[in-house]
Motif scaffolding. Structure first.
Motif, PDB file in Angstrom:
ATOM      1  N   MET A   1       0.848  -1.192   0.000  1.00  0.00           N
ATOM      2  CA  MET A   1       0.000   0.000   0.000  1.00  0.00           C
ATOM      3  C   MET A   1       0.886   1.245   0.000  1.00  0.00           C
ATOM      4  SD  MET A   1      -3.334   0.480   0.317  1.00  0.00           S
ATOM      5  CE  MET A   1      -4.185   2.059   0.381  1.00  0.00           C
TER       6      MET A   1
ATOM      7  N   ALA B   1       0.070   4.020  -1.770  1.00  0.00           N
ATOM      8  CA  ALA B   1      -0.726   5.219  -2.102  1.00  0.00           C
ATOM      9  C   ALA B   1      -0.701   6.224  -0.956  1.00  0.00           C
ATOM     10  CB  ALA B   1      -2.165   4.821  -2.400  1.00  0.00           C
TER      11      ALA B   1
ATOM     12  N   VAL C   1      -2.970   8.168   0.607  1.00  0.00           N
ATOM     13  CA  VAL C   1      -4.423   8.310   0.748  1.00  0.00           C
ATOM     14  C   VAL C   1      -4.733   9.541   1.588  1.00  0.00           C
ATOM     15  CG1 VAL C   1      -6.531   7.151   1.548  1.00  0.00           C
ATOM     16  CG2 VAL C   1      -4.574   5.781   0.777  1.00  0.00           C
ATOM     17  N   SER C   2      -5.659  10.351   1.122  1.00  0.00           N
ATOM     18  CA  SER C   2      -6.039  11.529   1.902  1.00  0.00           C
ATOM     19  C   SER C   2      -6.745  11.084   3.182  1.00  0.00           C
ATOM     20  CB  SER C   2      -6.975  12.405   1.064  1.00  0.00           C
ATOM     21  OG  SER C   2      -7.439  13.459   1.870  1.00  0.00           O
ATOM     22  N   ASP C   3      -6.292  11.610   4.311  1.00  0.00           N
ATOM     23  CA  ASP C   3      -6.903  11.208   5.580  1.00  0.00           C
ATOM     24  C   ASP C   3      -8.301  11.783   5.758  1.00  0.00           C
ATOM     25  OD1 ASP C   3      -4.840   9.608   6.610  1.00  0.00           O
ATOM     26  OD2 ASP C   3      -3.649  11.403   7.032  1.00  0.00           O
TER      27      ASP C   3
ATOM     28  N   PRO D   1     -12.067   6.506   5.337  1.00  0.00           N
ATOM     29  CA  PRO D   1     -11.790   5.197   5.931  1.00  0.00           C
ATOM     30  C   PRO D   1     -10.295   4.910   5.895  1.00  0.00           C
ATOM     31  CG  PRO D   1     -12.798   4.956   3.749  1.00  0.00           C
ATOM     32  CD  PRO D   1     -12.861   6.418   4.108  1.00  0.00           C
ATOM     33  N   ASP D   2      -9.791   4.206   6.904  1.00  0.00           N
ATOM     34  CA  ASP D   2      -8.404   3.747   6.884  1.00  0.00           C
ATOM     35  C   ASP D   2      -8.400   2.417   6.124  1.00  0.00           C
ATOM     36  OD1 ASP D   2      -5.929   2.490   7.502  1.00  0.00           O
ATOM     37  OD2 ASP D   2      -5.695   3.873   9.188  1.00  0.00           O
ATOM     38  N   ILE D   3      -7.904   2.455   4.903  1.00  0.00           N
ATOM     39  CA  ILE D   3      -8.007   1.287   4.016  1.00  0.00           C
ATOM     40  C   ILE D   3      -7.250   0.102   4.616  1.00  0.00           C
ATOM     41  CG2 ILE D   3      -7.551   0.396   1.698  1.00  0.00           C
ATOM     42  CD1 ILE D   3      -7.816   3.293   0.666  1.00  0.00           C
ATOM     43  N   LEU D   4      -6.033   0.343   5.080  1.00  0.00           N
ATOM     44  CA  LEU D   4      -5.228  -0.761   5.632  1.00  0.00           C
ATOM     45  C   LEU D   4      -5.881  -1.374   6.869  1.00  0.00           C
ATOM     46  CD1 LEU D   4      -1.489   0.272   5.227  1.00  0.00           C
ATOM     47  CD2 LEU D   4      -2.719  -1.563   4.086  1.00  0.00           C
TER      48      LEU D   4
ATOM     49  N   GLY E   1       2.926  -1.633   4.384  1.00  0.00           N
ATOM     50  CA  GLY E   1       2.482  -0.244   4.342  1.00  0.00           C
ATOM     51  C   GLY E   1       3.669   0.705   4.308  1.00  0.00           C
ATOM     52  N   PHE E   2       3.370   1.966   4.095  1.00  0.00           N
ATOM     53  CA  PHE E   2       4.391   3.011   4.103  1.00  0.00           C
ATOM     54  C   PHE E   2       4.048   4.024   5.187  1.00  0.00           C
ATOM     55  CE2 PHE E   2       7.260   2.843   0.397  1.00  0.00           C
ATOM     56  CZ  PHE E   2       6.769   1.704  -0.209  1.00  0.00           C
ATOM     57  N   ALA E   3       5.070   4.691   5.710  1.00  0.00           N
ATOM     58  CA  ALA E   3       4.814   5.785   6.648  1.00  0.00           C
ATOM     59  C   ALA E   3       5.756   6.931   6.302  1.00  0.00           C
ATOM     60  CB  ALA E   3       5.053   5.318   8.081  1.00  0.00           C
TER      61      ALA E   3
ATOM     62  N   GLU F   1       6.941  10.303   7.456  1.00  0.00           N
ATOM     63  CA  GLU F   1       6.884  11.026   8.725  1.00  0.00           C
ATOM     64  C   GLU F   1       7.766  12.269   8.690  1.00  0.00           C
ATOM     65  OE1 GLU F   1       4.790  10.153  10.958  1.00  0.00           O
ATOM     66  OE2 GLU F   1       4.277   8.176  10.159  1.00  0.00           O
TER      67      GLU F   1
ATOM     68  N   LYS G   1       1.892   2.709  13.617  1.00  0.00           N
ATOM     69  CA  LYS G   1       1.063   2.403  12.443  1.00  0.00           C
ATOM     70  C   LYS G   1       1.127   0.919  12.074  1.00  0.00           C
ATOM     71  CE  LYS G   1       1.156   7.036  10.610  1.00  0.00           C
ATOM     72  NZ  LYS G   1       1.673   7.992   9.651  1.00  0.00           N
TER      73      LYS G   1
ATOM     74  N   LYS H   1      -2.385  -1.010  12.135  1.00  0.00           N
ATOM     75  CA  LYS H   1      -2.898  -1.496  10.852  1.00  0.00           C
ATOM     76  C   LYS H   1      -2.572  -2.978  10.636  1.00  0.00           C
ATOM     77  CE  LYS H   1      -2.291   3.214   9.086  1.00  0.00           C
ATOM     78  NZ  LYS H   1      -3.114   3.935   8.135  1.00  0.00           N
TER      79      LYS H   1
HETATM   80  O1  C5P Z   1      -1.237   8.420   6.051  1.00  0.00           O
HETATM   81  P1  C5P Z   1      -0.501   7.426   6.912  1.00  0.00           P
HETATM   82  O2  C5P Z   1       0.891   7.814   7.263  1.00  0.00           O
HETATM   83  O3  C5P Z   1      -1.304   6.947   8.093  1.00  0.00           O
HETATM   84  O4  C5P Z   1      -0.308   6.143   5.958  1.00  0.00           O
HETATM   85  C1  C5P Z   1       0.267   4.961   6.452  1.00  0.00           C
HETATM   86  C2  C5P Z   1      -0.161   3.821   5.561  1.00  0.00           C
HETATM   87  O5  C5P Z   1      -1.575   3.690   5.616  1.00  0.00           O
HETATM   88  C3  C5P Z   1       0.198   3.943   4.080  1.00  0.00           C
HETATM   89  O6  C5P Z   1       0.593   2.657   3.613  1.00  0.00           O
HETATM   90  C4  C5P Z   1      -1.115   4.411   3.441  1.00  0.00           C
HETATM   91  O7  C5P Z   1      -1.222   3.946   2.107  1.00  0.00           O
HETATM   92  C5  C5P Z   1      -2.151   3.763   4.325  1.00  0.00           C
HETATM   93  N1  C5P Z   1      -3.417   4.528   4.473  1.00  0.00           N
HETATM   94  C6  C5P Z   1      -4.621   3.861   4.290  1.00  0.00           C
HETATM   95  N2  C5P Z   1      -5.800   4.552   4.446  1.00  0.00           N
HETATM   96  C7  C5P Z   1      -5.805   5.847   4.812  1.00  0.00           C
HETATM   97  C8  C5P Z   1      -4.574   6.529   5.028  1.00  0.00           C
HETATM   98  C9  C5P Z   1      -3.412   5.834   4.846  1.00  0.00           C
HETATM   99  O8  C5P Z   1      -4.623   2.664   3.985  1.00  0.00           O
HETATM  100  N3  C5P Z   1      -6.956   6.485   4.965  1.00  0.00           N
END
Ligand code: C5P
Length: 207
Positions: A90, A92, A94-96, A121-124, A139-141, A143, A154, A158
């Protein structure tokens, strides 16, 4: 015996969260990291599905590409394809948040006004609920402070197998910067690399 082809699902790029038909909130992600990962996996002979937010990158050959715009569209496609794959990466951005509503027509407000945002939604987090034992999630972070601490939080929240933590430096073209690979067993690997070098490291350490 015929070995089963490994299936990889990759997400890339930013999401767009519309305010009205022509304005949106987003971020400067180019999608390059996810496209590099998808391309590398294809060259390893894996079946690759790439779920991509809007980017200017050329359409990769030999990869199933699904284009989306919003976080909710991205989540719908990821939840659809995740049960069929061995690994989800993951990457992407993603807009929080998203505007609490999308206006039907172009807004013509000239005075000060407040835009109300609600969480996406938090997809992960959601996808980890349907994860099977034989599946892995990376996943990626990105920071700006307390890189390792925030990334570990995270990773746990997740329920990831691996999180790749970096700073904004990583997004410059062609220069090396610090990247941490943090595994769920607590192992941490540190590299100083260009983003082109990351896909190989991910696949050799996760599969
Ligand atoms: O934005 P954040 O640092 O929390 O992202 C951490 C990981 O969570 C990333 O791999 C990102 O793709 C994923 N993510 C997600 N759904 C979100 C925000 C981030 O799956 N709403």
């Amino acid at each position: 015996m015929v070995s089963k082809k490994i299936k990889v699902l990759v997400s890339a790029g930013p999401t767009r969260e519309y305010i009205d038909p022509i304005r949106f909130i987003s971020n400067p992600s180019t999608g390059k990291m996810g496209y590099l990962i998808a391309e590398y996996a294809k060259n390893l002979g894996y079946d690759v599905i790439l779920i991509s937010g809007p980017t200017n990158l050329p359409i990769p050959s030999g990869i199933k590409l699904i284009k989306v715009e919003s976080a909710r569209e991205m989540q719908k496609e990821i939840v659809k394809y995740f049960p069929k794959v061995d690994l989800l990466i993951m990457s992407a951005a993603v807009s929080d948040w998203r505007p609490y509503r999308k206006y039907r027509n172009k807004l013509k407000i000239k005075k000060e006004w407040k835009l109300k945002l609600i969480p996406n939604p938090d997809i992960l987090k959601n996808v980890s609920k349907i994860k099977k034992k034989n599946q892995k999630i990376v996943g990626f972070a990105l920071e700006t402070e307390n890189i390792i601490e925030n990334a570990i939080r995270k990773l746990k929240e997740k329920k990831l197998d691996l999180i790749i933590a970096n700073t904004q430096d990583f997004f410059g073209e062609g220069k090396k910067s610090k990247v941490y690979l943090i595994f769920k067993d607590g192992k941490i690997l540190k590299f100083k690399i260009k983003k082109e070098e990351l896909p190989k490291i991910i696949f050799t350490s996760i599969l």
